[in-house]
Design an enzyme around this catalytic site. Structure first.
Site, PDB file in Angstrom:
ATOM      1  N   GLU D  36      43.567  67.928  14.522  1.00 44.61           N
ATOM      2  CA  GLU D  36      42.930  68.525  15.694  1.00 44.61           C
ATOM      3  C   GLU D  36      41.421  68.305  15.673  1.00 44.61           C
ATOM      4  O   GLU D  36      40.761  68.604  14.666  1.00 44.61           O
ATOM      5  CB  GLU D  36      43.232  70.030  15.724  1.00 44.61           C
ATOM      6  CG  GLU D  36      44.694  70.310  15.994  1.00 44.61           C
ATOM      7  CD  GLU D  36      45.135  71.636  15.418  1.00 44.61           C
ATOM      8  OE1 GLU D  36      44.281  72.521  15.213  1.00 44.61           O
ATOM      9  OE2 GLU D  36      46.341  71.771  15.143  1.00 44.61           O
ATOM     10  N   GLU D  67      50.593  71.825  14.453  1.00 45.85           N
ATOM     11  CA  GLU D  67      50.546  71.512  13.021  1.00 45.85           C
ATOM     12  C   GLU D  67      51.869  71.032  12.472  1.00 45.85           C
ATOM     13  O   GLU D  67      51.938  70.048  11.739  1.00 45.85           O
ATOM     14  CB  GLU D  67      50.058  72.719  12.229  1.00 45.85           C
ATOM     15  CG  GLU D  67      48.564  72.992  12.345  1.00 45.85           C
ATOM     16  CD  GLU D  67      48.177  73.688  13.626  1.00 45.85           C
ATOM     17  OE1 GLU D  67      49.076  74.089  14.397  1.00 45.85           O
ATOM     18  OE2 GLU D  67      46.964  73.855  13.876  1.00 45.85           O
ATOM     19  N   PHE D  90      42.462  74.886   8.926  1.00 44.91           N
ATOM     20  CA  PHE D  90      42.356  76.043   8.034  1.00 44.91           C
ATOM     21  C   PHE D  90      43.620  76.135   7.182  1.00 44.91           C
ATOM     22  O   PHE D  90      44.727  76.033   7.710  1.00 44.91           O
ATOM     23  CB  PHE D  90      42.196  77.343   8.822  1.00 44.91           C
ATOM     24  CG  PHE D  90      40.824  77.535   9.400  1.00 44.91           C
ATOM     25  CD1 PHE D  90      39.860  78.287   8.724  1.00 44.91           C
ATOM     26  CD2 PHE D  90      40.476  76.943  10.601  1.00 44.91           C
ATOM     27  CE1 PHE D  90      38.588  78.453   9.246  1.00 44.91           C
ATOM     28  CE2 PHE D  90      39.196  77.107  11.131  1.00 44.91           C
ATOM     29  CZ  PHE D  90      38.254  77.861  10.454  1.00 44.91           C
ATOM     30  N   ASP D  92      44.974  78.538   6.167  1.00 43.16           N
ATOM     31  CA  ASP D  92      45.793  79.668   6.634  1.00 43.16           C
ATOM     32  C   ASP D  92      46.953  79.207   7.506  1.00 43.16           C
ATOM     33  O   ASP D  92      47.897  79.967   7.709  1.00 43.16           O
ATOM     34  CB  ASP D  92      44.941  80.625   7.454  1.00 43.16           C
ATOM     35  CG  ASP D  92      43.693  81.068   6.721  1.00 43.16           C
ATOM     36  OD1 ASP D  92      43.636  82.239   6.319  1.00 43.16           O
ATOM     37  OD2 ASP D  92      42.776  80.240   6.530  1.00 43.16           O
ATOM     38  N   PHE D  93      46.856  77.990   8.043  1.00 44.26           N
ATOM     39  CA  PHE D  93      47.925  77.520   8.928  1.00 44.26           C
ATOM     40  C   PHE D  93      49.086  76.927   8.139  1.00 44.26           C
ATOM     41  O   PHE D  93      50.039  76.399   8.712  1.00 44.26           O
ATOM     42  CB  PHE D  93      47.384  76.491   9.927  1.00 44.26           C
ATOM     43  CG  PHE D  93      46.146  76.937  10.660  1.00 44.26           C
ATOM     44  CD1 PHE D  93      45.869  78.287  10.860  1.00 44.26           C
ATOM     45  CD2 PHE D  93      45.232  76.011  11.137  1.00 44.26           C
ATOM     46  CE1 PHE D  93      44.721  78.711  11.525  1.00 44.26           C
ATOM     47  CE2 PHE D  93      44.082  76.418  11.807  1.00 44.26           C
ATOM     48  CZ  PHE D  93      43.827  77.765  11.995  1.00 44.26           C
ATOM     49  N   HIS D 136      41.884  83.475   8.721  1.00 43.15           N
ATOM     50  CA  HIS D 136      41.064  82.267   8.563  1.00 43.15           C
ATOM     51  C   HIS D 136      40.277  82.262   7.255  1.00 43.15           C
ATOM     52  O   HIS D 136      39.220  81.649   7.172  1.00 43.15           O
ATOM     53  CB  HIS D 136      40.083  82.123   9.733  1.00 43.15           C
ATOM     54  CG  HIS D 136      40.687  81.526  10.964  1.00 43.15           C
ATOM     55  ND1 HIS D 136      41.689  82.141  11.664  1.00 43.15           N
ATOM     56  CD2 HIS D 136      40.439  80.352  11.611  1.00 43.15           C
ATOM     57  CE1 HIS D 136      42.017  81.387  12.705  1.00 43.15           C
ATOM     58  NE2 HIS D 136      41.279  80.309  12.694  1.00 43.15           N
TER      59      HIS D 136
END
Ligand SMILES: Cc1ncc(C[n+]2csc(CCOP(=O)(O)OP(=O)(O)O)c2C)c(N)n1
Ligand SMILES: Cc1ncc(C[n+]2csc(CCOP(=O)(O)OP(=O)(O)O)c2C)c(N)n1
Ligand SMILES: [Mg+2]
Ligand SMILES: [Mg+2]
Lengths: 334, 325, 325, 334
Positions: D36, D67, D90, D92-93, D136
């Protein structure tokens, strides 16, 4: 295991799970089940057979094959007055729902400053040796255990499964509840009367003096089998089942380790960066000065789980491998 | 004397033979399972043969496919040999994956088979990525992603369709609608219209009778052509039916579908019968010739089973190989 | 003397006031950031006010919403108070989430706000689940899922739309199309037609001018009505524009969008100007009255900032609270 | 750290990552970037700025916010002749891509009996204290480390980042490469000439005698800072950076532990069931009889990461907290 003394009948683990669900659904109209083939089919493992007849399709809902989607719906429903029990057929599908569980379910309460709650249970499975190959045989509980905000329950007997599932459903937090596919047919005593088992209390499945075998879920029976074999060598093994990996009853693990001074941790997850590492670390930290030897881990081999029987059988701890390791740890040879 | 063009006749005979191969292969799988000679379970392709065969007839050997838990038919149609297939199903070293994959994970680079997948929708990304490579490398290959209508529930399918459409990738999403997600009718799990869904992502969508191998082939040939020309992805909705259970252990099915429904499809819509009737009506081949072909295939399958059953298991030491390249 | 019905006039004045509140709130957020008085970043809603306000005007206080990383406008429109909002943005104990959530996670049960979400598409499941509860409990509530057009890339959105459609859940998916996914134009990331996508899942789809609060309100009122009646989910595509950067730190934007484009939207399509012009043309309110309103709002915002800046931080010991209920 | 002696210039970690990518893309036309806002925007962290100018939009592709989808496309592209470098903004994803990484990328080679390969790199980030709140700020590398078939790389300096990223891109397996968001601006020596650092070799960042601090990624600088503070108390700390968590250079960790007899493991992931537990367990097992005290873990507090500065700052190890813990572990007080 005092509790089981009062037990008056035998149920399989599958029956115990179903009974826990049925009793909680009768007790609390907010409880409902969401998952693939959970209604008429009663799940791929037939664990839920009959529930749709008693509670109807409004409380036992078949979903599309959308794990992330219906887990998210479970989170939202839990926040707004219901008590969902989400069914994820194989624990291997965890990869599809980790965002919903780790970023949403686990964090909603904290991020909202305690103003929203997610009283939801996610039931799923673990365990290999069913010849289901790499994508249907994993035990990925370590992923959930790592996330603050989640609780993780790993029953090893029908009695524990029923008592712990009822506690999980009554809990105000997201709880991941693991069932060993190979154990669904395992029979054990389960009393008729209503009972619950608190989350966060380990259970000494067998008292012993010479060595502690800490085992989870599917590995508890293996540990008990190994303990029997050890008897013949006059090695008295204590088998400790944490029952819930989070919250974790550190005290019981540490006390047993201090008493026996030798520990093996047996877990069916992959060994590296797995749940056994946490248990070993907690024990090392708490019983360090009493240990005669480093805590040994026995887990799934660090390979994707193969289909071929002779290969798959080599990947998981067995009564014999645990027995031999325990004997060696006690400085003895078979 | 048949009025059918020779090339067409050859193709249809080839498709017929492959369909029979799949049929006999699967019946033998079921037999091995019921006699407890096969480890684990298997999801049979019985009744759906025309889809895999019609689709793969439109492909080059080096075109890619991704398959599913119900993948034996896809693999055979793409050119896999029954003997190494059986060996894999029995967990033998001689299998396509050295016994490490089993029924749900047969893969074979030689026939462009990127692998069967036990995660519903799990290969959508892989097939789309293969199409990405084909386009970037200018190889002229296309990629076919086989999946059941149940995979329409997996969001990742829409994510990759969107990208395939944006980048005009040569990938064809073949949805085998056998009407059941395991034990649940797809109408209970699927809202709206799958063809409209595909169109909403800019993917050319077509529907076809999945029991008619010739119809599947023609529809697919058009879409493959488009894709090779660089006109982008397509979605093929093939209506079909699985004759047996969701897996070999799914015996009593009355609670989720009626016996009459099964009987109707087996009697009226058997893809092998459909093609056989056409072949004979058009004088492409006589019943005698087709029966002879069936006998040959039967012998081939028996030899394959022989090979597989007598083949050795991998040595346990192999378990730690192939984790890393 | 205005020909506009009193109820309509009141509604439009109420919407105007809320839009001005959001505008001044966000400008003040930017100011606090540039003066290094706010920790972290914030994604401003400037220019998109009519969407949140028009949508929430059609909702009851007990209806649910889920919001996004660009959520201040949604929260204020649903009834959140600027003072506790600012307090949360500054990480103060008095904030809606005791400072634990911050700009991207404002939640407030009192106004039905299930929470803003920093995962794009992350609240699609939550909003749909809230609609599930509303239907099961017969509360008559609806749930609104706000998200940007970038969330159309997240597969989970289609998974839940499908279930909302199958189960006829009272949920409305409001897609704020401000044309950019961060720094990438949505045309580069979105194939086909989002309205057709929704239709493909059996979800009623409508498009609306997101700069016209009155138009958003009417479109939304219809869809909310449908949902409350039990006619199921809807998808509202609201065309809008963010006047500022993706976040407060996104200053030089020429590389992804032209200054003229921004100027055009600010000059011609400012939602506050659009409504203000209508209010004055229809004699619903004079410029004087509207200016006075603006001054009042300005004072309210200043008081809110005062409150937030002087409010105490939570004690560090609070860090371990609220992990488990 | 011999290598850095030859370094002739300073780069930030972000620049080192960009240079590694540019050099590998020049060397090998199969290498491309997918993610992205990676092209014109050069990612949200501007790490890739300029690459699209040199290599064009066909090799630096902006994706939709999908993702799972583009990670899966990366897996398929890697199997069929390309070398994708997938960018996950991130860490976190991770929850969105675990099925693609754990069930697909990690298992394709094994399930196919070694016949397909997935030479792909997944670049992502970790680290807190940026006031980005719970979704995040996480460091979820333990999830990937747990999965056989994946490699996990955690550089802590610009020099290591460049050398390890080049090795990761040339590797035949799926490699997860972690970058600490707070470290992008950290400067360090990076030689002009081409070099790589093999995966699986730890680096002793500082030689010491009294205590070993094993630190990963973002925590290495913290450990070095603590070591400086310890000097003033005549405590000589050795700082060991595994650099790759899988493969893991157990020997270097164990030898250092044997030498100093006291160990702290510092990692920014959540403490419970995290990467530090594995490192602690490996050290305990390998250096058990030489340890004066149990291995201590210092990690992210087991809570979702809060937004409020005073709260967030309390959740991660700091120079001071590591310094104090080390001093205490050596039986000394500040
Ligand atoms: C992600 C995922 N969810 C659930 C399953 C369990 N499962 C295996 S096959 C199947 C039904 C698939 O239906 P469909 O896609 O229509 O394929 P069919 O079996 O009909 O060929 C399910 C739910 C799975 N393998 N993967
Ligand atoms: C799953 C996920 N991927 C990526 C991001 C990083 N990110 C934050 S906002 C954003 C763009 C969102 O665009 P859109 O949905 O249109 O909302 P807008 O910012 O335009 O309001 C991205 C990619 C994220 N937060 N979550
Ligand atoms: Mg089907
Ligand atoms: Mg946008």
């Amino acid at each position: 295991m005092l509790e089981t003394a009062v037990a008056t009948r035998e149920l399989t683990l599958g029956e115990a799970v179903r009974e826990a669900l049925a009793e909680e659904m009768r007790r609390d109209p907010r409880v409902f089940i969401l998952g693939e083939d959970v209604a008429e089919a009663g799940t791929a493992f037939k664990v839920l057979s009959g529930l749709v007849k008693e509670f109807g399709p409004e409380r036992v809902l078949d979903t599309p094959i959308s794990e992330a989607g219906f887990t998210g719906i479970g989170v939202g429903a839990a926040m707004t007055g219901l008590r969902p029990v989400v069914d994820i057929m194989f624990g291997d599908f965890a990869g599809l729902i980790m965002d919903q569980m780790a970023n949403q379910a686990a964090k909603v309460h904290y991020m909202s400053g305690g103003r929203w709650r997610v009283p939801m249970v996610l039931r799923t499975t673990l365990g290999a040796t069913r010849r289901s190959a790499a994508q249907h045989s994993q035990s990925l509980h370590a992923w959930f255990c790592h996330i603050p905000g989640l609780k993780v329950v790993m029953p090893s007997t029908p009695y524990d499964a029923k008592g712990l599932l009822k506690s999980a459903i009554r809990d105000e937090n997201p709880v991941v509840f693991y069932e060993d596919k190979m154990m669904y047919k395992l029979k054990g005593p389960v009393p008729e009367e209503d009972y619950t088992i608190p989350l966060g209390v380990a259970d000494v499945k067998r008292v012993g003096e010479d060595i502690t075998i800490v085992a989870t879920s599917s590995m508890v029976q293996v540990a008990l089998g190994a303990a029997k074999l050890l008897e013949e060598y006059d090695v008295s093994a204590e088998v400790v089942d944490p029952r819930t990996l989070w919250p974790l009853d550190e005290q019981t693990l540490i006390e047993s380790a201090k008493k026996t001074s030798r520990v093996i941790v047996v877990d069916e997850g992959y060994e590296r960066y797995g749940a056994a590492a946490e248990l070993a670390t907690v024990i090392q930290a708490g019983a360090f000065y009493d240990l005669e030897a480093p805590v040994k881990r026995m887990c799934a081999m660090h390979v994707p789980i193969p289909f071929s029987p002779p290969l798959e059988d080599a990947t998981v701890p067995t009564e014999t491998s645990v027995f031999e390791a325990a004997l060696a740890l006690c400085g003895r040879s078979a | 004397m048949s009025t059918i063009e020779a090339a067409v006749a050859d193709r249809c005979l080839r498709m017929y033979r492959t369909m029979v191969t799949i049929r006999l292969f699967e019946e033998r799988v079921n037999d091995l399972y019921t006699r407890a000679l096969m480890p684990g379970l298997a999801h049979l392709y019985l009744g759906e043969e025309a889809v895999a065969v019609g689709v793969c007839e439109a492909l080059r050997r080096d075109d890619y496919i991704t398959s599913t838990h119900r993948g034996h038919g896809h693999c055979l149609a793409k050119g896999a040999a029954p003997d190494r297939m059986f060996a894999e199903l029995l967990g033998k070293e001689a299998g396509y994956c050295k016994g490490k994959g089993g029924s749900m994970h047969i893969a074979d680079p030689d026939t462009g088979n990127l692998g069967a997948n036990a995660i519903v929708g799990g290969s959508a990304g892989i097939a789309t990525g293969a199409a990405f490579s084909a386009k970037k490398l200018g190889s002229g290959q296309v990629a076919v992603c086989f999946f059941g209508e149940g995979a329409l529930g997996q969001g990742v399918l829409y994510e990759v369709m969107n990208m395939a459409s944006i980048w005009k990738l040569p990938v064809i999403y073949v949805c085998e609608n056998n009407m059941y997600n395991e034990y649940t009718h797809f109408s209970e799990t699927t809202a709206g219209d799958p063809l409209v869904r595909a169109a909403g992502f800019g993917v050319a969508a077509e529907s076809v009778d999945g029991q008619d191998a010739r119809a599947v082939y023609s529809a697919m040939a058009k879409l493959v052509d488009r894709a090779r020309r660089g006109d982008g992805p397509a979605f093929l909705w093939a209506n079909t039916y699985r004759f047996a259970g969701h897996h070999v252990g799914d015996i009593s099915r009355e609670y989720y579908r009626a016996k009459q429904e099964e009987q109707h499809w087996k009697a009226e819509r058997d893809p092998i019968k459909v093609l056989r009737d056409w072949l004979t009506e058009q004088d492409v081949a006589s019943a005698v010739v087709l029966d002879k072909m069936q006998v040959e295939v039967h012998e081939e399958i028996e030899r394959a089973v022989q090979f597989a059953t007598s083949a050795p298991y991998p040595d346990a030491s192999r378990v730690t190989e192939d984790v890393y390249a």
